[in-house]
Design a protein around this motif. Structure first.
Motif, mmCIF file in Angstrom:
data_model
loop_
_atom_site.group_PDB
_atom_site.id
_atom_site.type_symbol
_atom_site.label_atom_id
_atom_site.label_comp_id
_atom_site.label_asym_id
_atom_site.label_seq_id
_atom_site.Cartn_x
_atom_site.Cartn_y
_atom_site.Cartn_z
ATOM 1 N N LEU A 100 -9.003 8.017 17.598
ATOM 2 C CA LEU A 100 -7.998 8.906 17.475
ATOM 3 C C LEU A 100 -8.768 9.937 16.265
ATOM 4 C CD1 LEU A 100 -6.662 8.116 14.550
ATOM 5 C CD2 LEU A 100 -5.272 6.442 16.114
ATOM 6 N N ASN A 101 -7.841 11.030 16.366
ATOM 7 C CA ASN A 101 -8.257 12.334 15.438
ATOM 8 C C ASN A 101 -7.521 12.021 14.213
ATOM 9 O OD1 ASN A 101 -10.016 13.261 17.240
ATOM 10 N ND2 ASN A 101 -8.582 14.667 18.048
ATOM 11 N N TYR A 102 -8.057 12.521 12.974
ATOM 12 C CA TYR A 102 -7.329 12.290 11.725
ATOM 13 C C TYR A 102 -7.634 13.625 10.946
ATOM 14 C CZ TYR A 102 -11.312 10.002 9.673
ATOM 15 O OH TYR A 102 -12.635 9.798 9.076
ATOM 16 N N ILE A 127 -0.237 4.425 17.758
ATOM 17 C CA ILE A 127 -0.296 5.670 18.407
ATOM 18 C C ILE A 127 0.992 6.638 17.896
ATOM 19 C CG2 ILE A 127 -0.193 7.284 20.317
ATOM 20 C CD1 ILE A 127 -1.760 4.966 21.850
ATOM 21 N N THR A 128 2.009 6.087 17.851
ATOM 22 C CA THR A 128 3.254 6.780 17.375
ATOM 23 C C THR A 128 3.049 7.008 15.890
ATOM 24 O OG1 THR A 128 4.759 5.685 18.852
ATOM 25 C CG2 THR A 128 5.721 6.664 16.988
ATOM 26 N N VAL A 129 2.629 6.094 15.011
ATOM 27 C CA VAL A 129 2.502 6.272 13.672
ATOM 28 C C VAL A 129 1.446 7.397 13.283
ATOM 29 C CG1 VAL A 129 1.553 4.991 11.606
ATOM 30 C CG2 VAL A 129 3.422 3.996 13.212
ATOM 31 N N TRP A 130 0.287 7.161 13.999
ATOM 32 C CA TRP A 130 -0.838 8.273 13.728
ATOM 33 C C TRP A 130 -0.528 9.517 14.184
ATOM 34 C CZ3 TRP A 130 -3.199 7.407 9.439
ATOM 35 C CH2 TRP A 130 -3.365 6.194 9.140
ATOM 36 N N THR A 131 0.368 9.515 15.330
ATOM 37 C CA THR A 131 0.521 10.910 15.730
ATOM 38 C C THR A 131 1.476 11.759 14.885
ATOM 39 O OG1 THR A 131 0.345 10.318 18.052
ATOM 40 C CG2 THR A 131 1.651 12.209 17.561
ATOM 41 N N ALA A 132 2.464 10.861 14.325
ATOM 42 C CA ALA A 132 3.218 11.770 13.153
ATOM 43 C C ALA A 132 2.206 11.706 11.872
ATOM 44 C CB ALA A 132 4.388 10.797 12.764
ATOM 45 N N SER A 133 1.424 10.895 11.534
ATOM 46 C CA SER A 133 0.696 11.208 10.277
ATOM 47 C C SER A 133 -0.275 12.627 10.551
ATOM 48 C CB SER A 133 -0.238 9.993 10.096
ATOM 49 O OG SER A 133 0.734 8.902 9.570
ATOM 50 N N GLY A 164 -3.831 11.847 -0.518
ATOM 51 C CA GLY A 164 -4.132 10.388 0.064
ATOM 52 C C GLY A 164 -3.267 9.053 -0.316
ATOM 53 N N MET A 165 -2.636 9.544 -1.626
ATOM 54 C CA MET A 165 -1.769 8.555 -1.851
ATOM 55 C C MET A 165 -0.483 8.229 -1.166
ATOM 56 S SD MET A 165 -2.137 9.369 -6.278
ATOM 57 C CE MET A 165 -0.936 8.068 -6.620
ATOM 58 N N LEU A 166 -0.065 7.109 -0.937
ATOM 59 C CA LEU A 166 1.195 6.764 -0.137
ATOM 60 C C LEU A 166 2.520 6.677 -1.221
ATOM 61 C CD1 LEU A 166 -0.591 4.006 1.988
ATOM 62 C CD2 LEU A 166 0.424 6.167 2.892
ATOM 63 N N PHE A 167 3.431 7.486 -0.748
ATOM 64 C CA PHE A 167 4.768 7.334 -1.327
ATOM 65 C C PHE A 167 5.828 7.118 -0.213
ATOM 66 C CE2 PHE A 167 2.140 10.105 -3.990
ATOM 67 C CZ PHE A 167 2.097 9.295 -5.355
ATOM 68 N N SER A 174 5.776 9.596 2.201
ATOM 69 C CA SER A 174 4.548 10.114 2.926
ATOM 70 C C SER A 174 4.744 9.926 4.525
ATOM 71 C CB SER A 174 3.437 9.226 2.715
ATOM 72 O OG SER A 174 3.007 9.565 0.994
ATOM 73 N N ALA A 175 4.102 10.726 5.476
ATOM 74 C CA ALA A 175 4.328 10.606 6.727
ATOM 75 C C ALA A 175 3.727 9.162 7.202
ATOM 76 C CB ALA A 175 3.698 11.570 7.465
ATOM 77 N N PRO A 176 2.785 8.463 6.958
ATOM 78 C CA PRO A 176 2.281 7.255 7.347
ATOM 79 C C PRO A 176 3.411 6.153 6.936
ATOM 80 C CG PRO A 176 0.500 8.096 6.301
ATOM 81 C CD PRO A 176 1.781 8.861 5.927
#
Length: 377
Positions: free
Chosen positions: A226-228, A251-257, A343-346, A349-351
């Motif tokens: 997938l693309n990022y 796929i759902t998670v990475w589409t949102a991210s 890049g930090m997660l909170f 954060s979208a992911p």
């Protein structure tokens, strides 16, 4: 009496190729001064000069870039008409070399190998380049180039790692400015999409991360490409090895991210790091499947062994192991979560939001926090 001078009928040529104009003085005299003239409307324009060689022979090479009929004569001396001698007039057809770019599709997806194709007529012997240009700031700029095939066809790549709408054309390169050919232009749109693809996983593809006795077999795993968005602001192609049953959620998670442009450093299967979680973390790698013990606790099997758990941006989101060691060592500066950096997660954060919505637990909530880690509840 005028000294006779001949001019052989020139062969037809292309507008970016020289016309050969040759003949001889019938007296056979060498070192006589000759001039070449071209008819323009009702007047004659001087185009060059040379001297005869042995046997009175001479040759001019002259490129006329305008397609159509061009008429020339050669004169003894530098005045036209010449008193010592003027050749017969000769007309040569200058043919139009054409560069045609095939009509492209209106839209493309990032990182799909977008190319503009077409043909140069006639084909050019030997190597010849075409360049892709786009319109930028009111001017044409050259982006990429490609060799023209022996049959005149070409396929020149379009930079497609960033979504954009471009006005593009193709031109010939490495020729005099007057001989440059340019195709017509077209408007194309490159769209930013996650473009997820799913493939089966053979044992050879996970030979460093799978071993006999693992809780899942390679046949139960899938390769998700997938693309990022990278930290450089460009789109990159990544890969994850995940459990077959987790594909739809991933796929759902990475589409949102992706749609939120959350930056990822890199996304590669852990096999490229010899199956080493420590090496993968130090490379700031986002990954999923790896059949192994928990890093820092050799007595427990890692949730990554099942192909469901995922670690994201491991440097920016370090992990405090059971042995009270932070991993990776180059992520220590990110233990302070009060200073937000890319890049930090909170929780916002979208992911994080997408994974929680998909039923995953975030390791940041553990007594010994694992900021990079998500696994199903």
């Amino acid at each position: 009496m005028a000294t006779p001078i001949t001019l052989t009928q020139p062969a037809n040529t292309w507008e970016d190729r020289p016309i050969t104009l040759a003949g001889r003085m019938e007296s056979g005299l060498a070192n006589w001064y000759l001039t070449l003239w071209q008819k323009q409307g009702t007047t004659w324009v001087l185009r060059g000069s040379t001297r005869t060689i042995a046997d009175g022979a001479y040759k001019f090479l002259y490129t006329w870039p305008a397609p159509g009929a061009a008429t020339f004569r050669v004169v003894i001396g530098n005045k036209n008409p010449g008193t010592l001698g003027t050749s017969p007039d000769r007309t040569v057809n200058v043919l139009d070399r054409t560069l045609v770019m095939n009509k492209p599709a209106a839209t493309y997806t990032v990182l799909t190998g977008v190319k503009m194709t077409g043909k140069l007529t006639p084909p050019e012997p030997g190597k010849k380049l075409v360049g892709l240009q786009d319109r930028y700031g009111g001017k044409w700029r050259t982006l990429t180039s490609a060799w023209i095939a022996a049959n005149g066809t070409f396929a020149v790549p379009v930079p497609d790692n960033l979504p954009a709408t471009k006005t593009v054309r193709v031109i010939t390169l490495g020729v005099p400015a007057a001989s440059v050919e340019a195709s017509g232009y077209a408007v194309i749109t490159i769209k930013a999409l996650v473009n997820a693809k799913v493939a089966l996983v053979g044992a050879g593809y996970v030979n460093k991360t799978y071993r006999a006795g693992c809780p899942v077999k390679p046949s139960q795993l899938r390769l998700l490409t997938l693309n990022y968005w990278g930290f450089d602001g460009l789109v990159h192609r990544g890969e994850l090895i995940v459990r077959d049953a987790a594909v739809a959620k991933m796929i759902t998670v990475w589409t949102a991210s992706f749609n939120a442009k959350f930056p990822i450093r890199r996304m590669q299967r852990v096999d490229l790091y010899g199956g080493s979680d420590i090496r993968s973390m130090a490379a700031d790698n986002t990954s999923a499947f790896n059949c192994r013990q928990v890093t820092g606790n050799p007595y427990a099997l890692s949730p990554h062994s099942y192909g469901y758990a995922i670690d994201i941006n491991t440097v920016e989101n370090p992990y405090l192991a059971a042995n009270n060691v932070w991993y990776p060592s180059n992520g220590l500066a990110y233990r302070n979560r009060s200073v937000a950096r890319p890049g930090m997660l909170f929780s916002s954060s979208a992911p994080t939001k997408a994974l929680r919505a998909a039923g995953f637990f975030w390791g940041a909530g553990w007594r010994q926090p694992d900021y990079q880690h998500f696994e199903p509840q």
